[in-house]
Design an enzyme around this catalytic site. Structure first.
Site, PDB file in Angstrom:
ATOM      1  CB  SER A  62      -0.906   0.020   1.230  1.00 58.03           C
ATOM      2  OG  SER A  62      -1.668  -1.159   1.299  1.00 58.03           O
TER       3      SER A  62
HETATM    4  N1  SAH Z   1      -0.725  -5.113   4.136  1.00 63.43           N
HETATM    5  C1  SAH Z   1       0.006  -5.359   2.905  1.00 63.43           C
HETATM    6  C2  SAH Z   1      -0.797  -5.026   1.670  1.00 63.43           C
HETATM    7  C3  SAH Z   1      -1.503  -6.212   1.268  1.00 63.43           C
HETATM    8  S1  SAH Z   1      -2.321  -6.261  -0.288  1.00 63.43           S
HETATM    9  C4  SAH Z   1       1.321  -4.639   2.887  1.00 63.43           C
HETATM   10  O1  SAH Z   1       1.607  -3.847   3.794  1.00 63.43           O
HETATM   11  O2  SAH Z   1       2.099  -4.896   1.978  1.00 63.43           O
HETATM   12  C5  SAH Z   1      -3.648  -7.318   0.185  1.00 63.43           C
HETATM   13  C6  SAH Z   1      -3.259  -8.721   0.604  1.00 63.43           C
HETATM   14  O3  SAH Z   1      -4.425  -9.372   1.067  1.00 63.43           O
HETATM   15  C7  SAH Z   1      -2.715  -9.567  -0.538  1.00 63.43           C
HETATM   16  O4  SAH Z   1      -1.455 -10.066  -0.201  1.00 63.43           O
HETATM   17  C8  SAH Z   1      -3.756 -10.680  -0.668  1.00 63.43           C
HETATM   18  O5  SAH Z   1      -3.200 -11.924  -1.038  1.00 63.43           O
HETATM   19  C9  SAH Z   1      -4.329 -10.731   0.735  1.00 63.43           C
HETATM   20  N2  SAH Z   1      -5.651 -11.340   0.865  1.00 63.43           N
HETATM   21  C10 SAH Z   1      -6.731 -11.247   0.054  1.00 63.43           C
HETATM   22  N3  SAH Z   1      -7.768 -11.946   0.549  1.00 63.43           N
HETATM   23  C11 SAH Z   1      -7.338 -12.493   1.723  1.00 63.43           C
HETATM   24  C12 SAH Z   1      -7.946 -13.330   2.723  1.00 63.43           C
HETATM   25  N4  SAH Z   1      -9.225 -13.765   2.644  1.00 63.43           N
HETATM   26  N5  SAH Z   1      -7.195 -13.688   3.779  1.00 63.43           N
HETATM   27  C13 SAH Z   1      -5.907 -13.299   3.904  1.00 63.43           C
HETATM   28  N6  SAH Z   1      -5.281 -12.513   2.992  1.00 63.43           N
HETATM   29  C14 SAH Z   1      -5.991 -12.115   1.933  1.00 63.43           C
END
Ligand code: SAH
Length: 214
Positions: A62
């Site tokens: 993000s």
């Molecule tokens: N917090 C992260 C940004 C993550 S992007 C950072 O600081 O880099 C969103 C993430 O959510 C992705 O890696 C995706 O694989 C994950 N995601 C999507 N659906 C999910 C679920 N049901 N449970 C766990 N992770 C999930």
């Protein structure tokens, strides 16, 4: 050689302060956690740009401001048990780990979790616990939580996350469709959930039982 610490300091000064991030602990953590360590090798020089980046597997790290905004909304004082859904690169988990007592983070894609865990281990974080799982179900065994943050876009607020929130706890998550969402902060008081809209955001989809289907 890139002076990452100068770039980090400039990010806080030009991206976070002017947009109204005020919590000094959040500003300090954002000024110290090396975002470049969570970026793909060839993207490291852009680590403090005012934007999100692809980290592979169709996922993103993000924008710094959004990480700061979501973290500030969690109102962390240092004693909290926090839950993050969507470990991704691990950057947000590092920020949370500096501001709370313990962080549980859930990611559905194993390869992302492994990379994030290696970086966080290497940086010396010992208060972050990982699980590969459908985070729309939360992490029930460790509940309840003072703070929960979802870093992927939910179609609706996943019910298990409300159930795993402590009294006076805060839940911050993007709710909307795949093209845009509202960042929602939910506070639980006397078993009632109060909602506040923090503005428009764009996240990748939250996929799972209480999220989007694949
Ligand atoms: N917090 C992260 C940004 C993550 S992007 C950072 O600081 O880099 C969103 C993430 O959510 C992705 O890696 C995706 O694989 C994950 N995601 C999507 N659906 C999910 C679920 N049901 N449970 C766990 N992770 C999930």
């Amino acid at each position: 050689m890139i002076d990452y610490s100068a770039a980090r300091e400039s990010m806080v000064r030009t991206q976070l302060l002017p947009r109204g991030i005020k919590d000094t602990r959040v500003l300090q953590a954002m000024g110290e956690v090396p975002r470049e360590r969570f970026m793909p090798e060839q993207m490291k020089p852009y680590a403090y740009d005012d934007t999100a980046f692809s980290i592979g597997s169709g996922q993103t790290i993000s924008q710094p401001y959004i990480v700061a905004l979501m973290t500030e909304a969690l109102e962390l004082k240092g004693t909290e048990k926090a839950l993050e859904i969507g470990t991704g690169s691990g950057y947000q988990a590092a920020i949370l780990a500096r501001l709370s007592s313990v962080v549980y983070t859930v990611e559905r894609i194993e390869s992302l979790m492994t990379t994030a865990r290696d970086v966080l281990d290497d940086l010396g974080y010992r208060n972050i616990f990982f699980k590969v799982f459908d985070g729309t179900l939360g992490w029930n065994e460790k509940a309840p939580y003072d703070a929960i943050v979802v870093t992927a876009a939910a179609p609706v607020v996943p019910k298990p996350l409300l159930e795993q929130l402590k009294e006076n706890g805060r839940l911050v998550l993007p709710v909307g469709d795949q093209y845009g969402q509202d960042l929602i902060k939910i506070t639980k008081k006397d078993a009632i959930f109060y909602e506040k809209n923090l503005g428009g955001v764009i996240f990748v989809k939250l996929i799972g039982e209480y999220g989007w289907s694949k």
